[in-house]
Design an enzyme around this catalytic site. Structure first.
Site, PDB file in Angstrom:
ATOM      1  N   ASP A   1       0.843  -1.192   0.000  1.00  0.00           N
ATOM      2  CA  ASP A   1       0.000   0.000   0.000  1.00  0.00           C
ATOM      3  C   ASP A   1       0.884   1.248   0.000  1.00  0.00           C
ATOM      4  O   ASP A   1       1.930   1.283   0.651  1.00  0.00           O
ATOM      5  CB  ASP A   1      -0.884  -0.034   1.251  1.00  0.00           C
ATOM      6  CG  ASP A   1      -1.881   1.099   1.306  1.00  0.00           C
ATOM      7  OD1 ASP A   1      -2.775   1.136   0.436  1.00  0.00           O
ATOM      8  OD2 ASP A   1      -1.778   1.940   2.215  1.00  0.00           O
TER       9      ASP A   1
ATOM     10  N   GLU B   1       1.618  -0.128  -5.010  1.00  0.00           N
ATOM     11  CA  GLU B   1       0.613   0.867  -5.381  1.00  0.00           C
ATOM     12  C   GLU B   1       1.271   2.246  -5.398  1.00  0.00           C
ATOM     13  O   GLU B   1       1.696   2.746  -4.358  1.00  0.00           O
ATOM     14  CB  GLU B   1      -0.543   0.872  -4.384  1.00  0.00           C
ATOM     15  CG  GLU B   1      -1.570   1.960  -4.670  1.00  0.00           C
ATOM     16  CD  GLU B   1      -2.391   2.363  -3.441  1.00  0.00           C
ATOM     17  OE1 GLU B   1      -3.565   2.732  -3.634  1.00  0.00           O
ATOM     18  OE2 GLU B   1      -1.871   2.314  -2.307  1.00  0.00           O
TER      19      GLU B   1
END
Length: 532
Positions: free
Chosen positions: A199, A263
């Site tokens: 993330d 990401e």
């Protein structure tokens, strides 16, 4: 098997919304395990689980308070182990989210860090003194609104948070933090996971000089809904120190034969960063929000794919049209639809034809749309803070719809987010085995991609075609997509025969017709064909 991830198709499961096994209205690990045969039958290669770690759930699990345990709402470590074993038995690999750029403010490390300026973890988070006038030291903002700094009366300092005030950022300039993060990854690798989705992978480091971000230099037609998007984020994220840290992560993953997906959250240079972050010795693949917009033109897709492969010939992308943070593609691209089903099938065929790895968002294979929610039904802090625009993220996170029964077969209780009639109409049971359904169209495309070496590994050559047709070659396959509502007839200078799934495709000697939202694949013999 070392490159099993390359060209693979990953399916993102949002655990709260996939399947509830105990009637509490929240999806869980036993529920996911029970539904794994569905994913294996769909034809995907990898399952990505959004966070299932212990958390106060201020940001629905992206605020972690214990990185090596499962939150009771999702189950236990034993449930996790059973999920991994079942997935592997079905031929599926599993990657899990790692949210290690920040923690929950309820993590014991933050409790210790904020207690004083001289404890063993005092430097594990980003702490700074105020300016002489009492204001924060920089103009950095939070993605969720307001300053990126919060005052703490215990230390009489500000701490940095890119997201909620309850999500303090780790200080990755401290080598001890890096060593600890690697130990977390090792814990899950030892339990059998096949890799990680990282993330906010460009958020690990901040500028040590604490320089202000400049204003966004772009001339935008519409002002952003979120002030965060009014800055060019040069100093609160995207720092060059990230690259050496990613190399440390890669070295650990290589020891286990595991893969990584990063990401990249940036609005200015995401494609360039995807390339930098997937250079040899760094992450295996990255995805960004570059295909999550509302544009739906040949140039929109061509520009991003060409920019990546020309700028990062040794890197590797993962392409996606949606995830748990953005509106679903059928909702976004509805102005270009003949009807919702045709658009959904076109979008699936398009995405699954791209060079790179692919990620599908839960329910995408059903042609699912966003759920219209009232303010009172929201749980998402971002959606609540910026109501009514941007809409927030709950609309895309509503439960998976398995059948047309109450709550779509997701739960016997009250679901954490409502299941409404428009979404109930797009359920698995109604589409299973139904010729022409979105689900069967995705299954056919996934099988076609797996069977065709050109779609898995072939290089992309874009062809000139009249708008709104996107045309490119992958190996010996000519891939044709009509991104508009009206039928288009093309002259084909070359020889080709139909191959694979299609929608609204007509082929005659020397000519191709594509209905609105039509697509098809031709196996080409000879050289590069011409289209006009």
């Amino acid at each position: 098997m070392g490159d099993w991830w390359k060209g693979a198709v990953t399916y993102q499961v949002y655990p709260r919304s996939f399947q509830d096994s105990n009637g509490d209205g929240v999806g869980d690990l036993p529920g996911i395990t029970a539904r794994l045969p569905y994913l294996a039958g769909l034809g995907v290669d990898v399952v990505w689980l959004s966070p299932v770690f212990r958390s106060p759930m201020k940001d629905m699990g992206y605020d972690v308070s214990d990185y090596i345990d499962i939150d009771p709402v999702f189950g236990t470590l034993a449930d996790f182990d059973r999920l991994i074993a079942t997935a592997h038995d079905l031929g599926l690999k599993v990657i899990i989210d790692q949210v290690i750029s920040h923690s929950s403010d309820q993590h014991p490390f933050f409790t210790e860090s904020r207690a004083s300026r001289d404890n063993p973890r005092a430097d594990w988070y980003v702490w700074v003194d105020p300016d002489h006038d009492g204001t924060p030291p920089t103009n950095w903002l939070s993605v969720f609104g307001g300053p990126g700094w919060t005052w703490d009366g215990r230390r009489r300092q500000f701490y940095m948070h890119n997201f909620l005030t309850s999500q303090p950022d780790f200080n990755y300039h401290n080598p001890e933090v890096q060593d600890w993060a690697l130990s977390v990854l090792r814990f899950w690798l030892e339990r059998g996971v096949d890799g990680f989705r990282f993330d906010t992978v460009n958020y690990y480091f901040h500028d040590r000089k604490l320089r202000d971000n400049p204003a966004d230099w772009r001339d935008l037609a519409d002002p952003p809904d979120n002030p965060y998007d009014m800055q060019d984020h040069l100093f609160d994220k995207n720092r060059p120190e990230n690259l050496a840290w990613l190399s440390r992560i890669r070295a650990l993953l290589d020891d286990y034969g595991a893969a990584s997906v990063g990401e990249v959250g940036d609005t200015h240079r995401a494609i360039q960063m995807m390339g930098d972050y997937t250079a040899p010795g760094r992450l295996h693949q990255c995805y960004s929000f570059e295909m999550f917009g509302r544009s739906f033109t040949p140039g929109y897709f061509r520009d991003r794919i060409e920019a990546f492969f020309s700028g990062a010939p040794q890197g590797w992308p993962m392409w996606a049209f949606a995830n748990h943070d953005v509106p679903r593609q059928v909702t976004r691209w509805l102005p270009y639809a003949v009807d919702q089903g045709s658009l959904a099938k076109l979008a699936g065929a398009l995405l699954l034809s791209f060079e790179g790895s692919i990620c599908l968002w839960e329910g995408e294979e059903l042609g699912q749309t966003d759920t219209e929610l009232s303010f009172e039904e929201l749980t998402d802090p971002q959606g609540i803070a910026f109501w009514p625009a941007p809409v927030g993220r709950d609309n895309t996170r509503t439960p998976m719809v398995w059948d047309a029964s109450a709550n779509g077969g997701f739960t016997t209780g009250t679901p954490w987010l409502p299941v409404k009639a428009p979404q109930l109409a797009r359920n698995v049971a109604a589409q299973e085995g139904a010729q022409g359904s979105v689900l069967e169209s995705y299954r056919a495309m996934l099988a076609f991609r797996r069977a065709e070496a050109g779609l898995r590994a072939g290089k992309t050559t874009f062809l000139t075609a009249p708008d709104p047709v996107l045309a490119f070659l992958r190996g010996d396959l000519l891939c044709l997509f009509n991104l508009g509502k009206e039928a288009v007839s093309l002259r084909l200078d070359g020889e080709g025969s139909q191959a694979g799934p299609s929608q609204g495709l007509g082929l005659t000697p020397g000519a191709v017709r594509l209905d609105g939202n039509g697509f098809g694949f031709l196996r080409i013999t000879g050289g590069i064909p011409g289209l006009s």
